[in-house]
Structure formats: C-alpha cells, structure tokens
Design an enzyme around this catalytic site. Structure first.
Site, PDB file in Angstrom:
ATOM      1  N   HIS A 169       0.861  -1.103   0.023  1.00  0.00           N
ATOM      2  CA  HIS A 169      -0.079  -0.110   0.097  1.00  0.00           C
ATOM      3  C   HIS A 169       0.949   1.176   0.069  1.00  0.00           C
ATOM      4  O   HIS A 169       0.895   1.855   1.019  1.00  0.00           O
ATOM      5  CB  HIS A 169      -0.949  -0.137   1.264  1.00  0.00           C
ATOM      6  CG  HIS A 169      -1.874   0.931   1.429  1.00  0.00           C
ATOM      7  ND1 HIS A 169      -1.657   2.366   1.392  1.00  0.00           N
ATOM      8  CD2 HIS A 169      -3.274   0.734   1.762  1.00  0.00           C
ATOM      9  CE1 HIS A 169      -2.805   2.894   1.523  1.00  0.00           C
ATOM     10  NE2 HIS A 169      -3.645   2.186   1.777  1.00  0.00           N
ATOM     11  N   GLU A 273      -0.841   1.499  -5.252  1.00  0.00           N
ATOM     12  CA  GLU A 273      -0.831   0.173  -4.507  1.00  0.00           C
ATOM     13  C   GLU A 273      -0.754  -0.800  -5.525  1.00  0.00           C
ATOM     14  O   GLU A 273      -1.760  -1.062  -6.165  1.00  0.00           O
ATOM     15  CB  GLU A 273      -1.952   0.085  -3.284  1.00  0.00           C
ATOM     16  CG  GLU A 273      -2.400   1.507  -2.626  1.00  0.00           C
ATOM     17  CD  GLU A 273      -3.615   1.418  -2.008  1.00  0.00           C
ATOM     18  OE1 GLU A 273      -4.055   0.263  -1.312  1.00  0.00           O
ATOM     19  OE2 GLU A 273      -3.921   2.668  -1.570  1.00  0.00           O
TER      20      GLU A 273
HETATM   21  C1  BG6 Z   1      -6.920   2.289   0.696  1.00  0.00           C
HETATM   22  C2  BG6 Z   1      -8.300   1.755   0.753  1.00  0.00           C
HETATM   23  O1  BG6 Z   1      -6.241   1.499  -0.009  1.00  0.00           O
HETATM   24  O2  BG6 Z   1      -6.332   2.542   2.003  1.00  0.00           O
HETATM   25  C3  BG6 Z   1      -9.172   3.092   1.254  1.00  0.00           C
HETATM   26  O3  BG6 Z   1      -8.787   1.713  -0.766  1.00  0.00           O
HETATM   27  C4  BG6 Z   1      -8.524   3.462   2.790  1.00  0.00           C
HETATM   28  O4  BG6 Z   1     -10.564   2.833   0.934  1.00  0.00           O
HETATM   29  C5  BG6 Z   1      -7.044   3.668   2.684  1.00  0.00           C
HETATM   30  O5  BG6 Z   1      -9.267   4.446   3.228  1.00  0.00           O
HETATM   31  C6  BG6 Z   1      -6.322   3.760   3.911  1.00  0.00           C
HETATM   32  O6  BG6 Z   1      -6.579   2.888   4.792  1.00  0.00           O
HETATM   33  P1  BG6 Z   1      -6.202   2.932   6.238  1.00  0.00           P
HETATM   34  O7  BG6 Z   1      -6.913   1.636   7.121  1.00  0.00           O
HETATM   35  O8  BG6 Z   1      -4.659   3.001   6.417  1.00  0.00           O
HETATM   36  O9  BG6 Z   1      -6.812   4.282   6.942  1.00  0.00           O
END
Ligand code: BG6
Length: 301
Positions: A169, A273
C-alpha cells in the site's frame, strides 16, 4: 550499545556502514540502511518501509507527520503490507494483521556492488492469534538506486487451500497533487469506492486527482508511472505477481477525519498500491506459493 528496546540477538544481522538497527519513532526498532545511491528505513512493526531516498533527491515515500509509532498501530505512510485481507472486515482491523504485527528480522546481505538486501518473516503465531489459517510469509527489501520489495507467501497446509488478499500500500511523496499525472491504467476496469463501488472503465491516458479518489483497478498487471511535475520527477512502479492497482487520495474532508494524518497532507501524497484484491483475490493450493514483487524507481523530467 545497551538499549532495552533493541533486541540484542538481532545485532548479528547488522552490516557495518550499511545496515544498523536503531530506535525509531515511539522507540520502536527500525533498520537504517545506507547504500552508495540511497538510504532507507524499515520498522520491524509491519516490516514497514517508511523511507527510501536517493542521494540528492527528495524522499520517494510519504510519511505523515501525525503518524502513530506504537505497537499494534499502523504507521501512516511508507509501505504498509496489507495481508491477509484488504479493506474493512467485520470485527477486525482494516487491511489485515500483517501491518500491525512485529515481524522477525531474518537476515541481511550486501552485494559486491553495494546493494543491500534485508529479509523479514511474519511470525506464525500472528495468524493463529487472529484466527486465520496458517501461512508462511516473508518480505524481502532490496535497496540500491531503486527500491525492490517482494512479498512471498506459501500455503503450508497439506490439505487446505489458502485464500487471501495482499497489497503493498505504497504512499508516494509528491510536490503537489494538483501537478501530478498517473499513467498506465487507460482502458482498465475499476471499482470506484467513492461512487458506491460502481464498476467503471478508465478513460484517461493521464489520471489527474482533484477530489477524493479510491479506486481498485482490476486485472491491472502493467507498470504505472507517476509524473510529478512540481518535483520534476517521474516515479515508475513496476510489478509482477499483482493483478490489482489501487489509487487512493483522501482529499480535504476525509483527510480531516483521519486522526493520524494532517489536514493538508493530502496535497503531498498519492497511494499507488500493487497487490491482489477484490475479484483478484488469490487462492493457493496446498503447498503452492506466490510472490508479489514491486520495483520503485525514479528519474528526473
Ligand atoms: C486504501 C483503501 O487502500 O486505503 C481506502 O482503498 C482506505 O478505502 C485507505 O481508506 C487507507 O486505509 P487505512 O486503514 O490505512 O486508513
């Protein structure tokens, strides 16, 4: 050096001038890596790469100034490892337990050319504690003039298949979101999470972001490029073992709702990602393995 927060048995993996284990944010142990071309930092928490910076260039990865650095909490920025599920799951933490688990540092090596590789393993008891099926997961980071990350997953079961989602990510640091274009996804089907999960097809050769963006591109195996006009830099995201690309920027309103993210930081980041999520979820037969490999590089434009 005596330091209660650094596990002494890990010092054997240090390489003079190249890899050291030090105290990071919240006193959490992190690896500090130096090569002839670049520096990198990786926390044991989540095997989370929080920094990669080429000499003479701005950081490649965005890291929020408001990030938590605490056991059991995800770091905001860098490269969270999403496994074994992507997104929310009822009664469990978003994006799986891998990013909030302390990984084992299993080794390091330096090549003759000065390239540094460090390897981590996800402790087996993390899946057990979560009530998830067993999996054998390693993460290898190679640092040179580029950043190469490989998430390898083996299904250790002799009888059961193993289903999961995975994703690196990655948060990229950019000069200004208003001056960024993302290429490589034209013609690809995507799920638009901010439009009630509508299925769409990407029409733009160069995607520009000017509102909350949360898209899961499906069957997207190709290289993506981020053209950062303000920093005069092009970032290349090359990958293998990945059928999905996710693009995320929380924009103004969502940014305010994220407690570990500064209000105006949405201008300085974009997530591109690489993984296998939603319809691209993976299933491994007993004994089968898979490897998600992402290579990040940059060049001036
Ligand atoms: C992304 C998702 O990959 O990550 C989003 O598609 C999400 O929906 C974002 O809001 C961040 O997620 P987190 O849990 O790290 O706040």
């Amino acid at each position: 050096m005596k330091d209660g927060t650094i596990p002494e048995h890990l010092r054997k993996y240090e390489i003079p001038e190249r890899v050291a284990i030090v105290r990071g944010g919240g006193d959490l142990p992190k690896l500090s890596v130096r090569t002839n071309w670049s520096t990198a930092e990786i926390y044991l928490l989540g095997a989370h790469v929080t920094e990669f910076q080429k000499n003479g260039e701005p950081p490649l990865l965005f890291l929020s100034q408001a990030s938590h650095f605490a056991a059991g909490k995800a770091i905001r920025g860098g490269v969270p490892i999403v496994f074994p599920w992507f997104g929310p799951r009822e009664g469990r933490s978003q994006h799986g337990f891998a990013r909030v688990t302390e990984w084992e540092w299993e080794g390091s090596s330096a090549g003759l050319d000065g390239t540094v590789t460090v390897r981590f393993g996800l402790p087996e008891d993390a899946a057990r504690a979560d009530g998830s099926p067993p999996s054998n997961v390693t993460f290898t980071v190679t640092v040179s003039d580029r950043l190469t990350m490989e998430l390898a997953i083996v299904n250790p079961s002799a009888t059961e298949s193993l289903s999961f989602e995975n994703c690196l990510h990655t948060y990229f640091a950019i000069g200004d979101i208003a001056e960024v274009e993302i290429t490589g996804l034209q013609g690809t089907a995507f799920i638009d999470k901010v439009d009630n999960f509508a299925r769409k097809s990407e029409s733009a050769a160069a995607i520009r972001i000017n509102s909350e963006t949360d898209r899961v591109y499906l069957d997207a195996t190709g290289t993506v490029e981020i053209h950062d006009l303000k920093n005069h830099r092009k970032i290349r995201v090359e990958k293998s073992g990945s059928a999905s690309t996710v693009i995320w920027n929380p924009w103004v309103v969502k940014a305010r709702q994220i407690s570990d993210f500064r209000e105006d930081e949405y201008k300085q980041m974009v997530c591109v990602e690489s993984g296998n999520v939603a319809q691209n979820k993976m299933s491994l037969a007993p004994g089968e393995s898979t490897s998600l490999r992402v290579v990040l590089s940059s060049q001036p434009i």
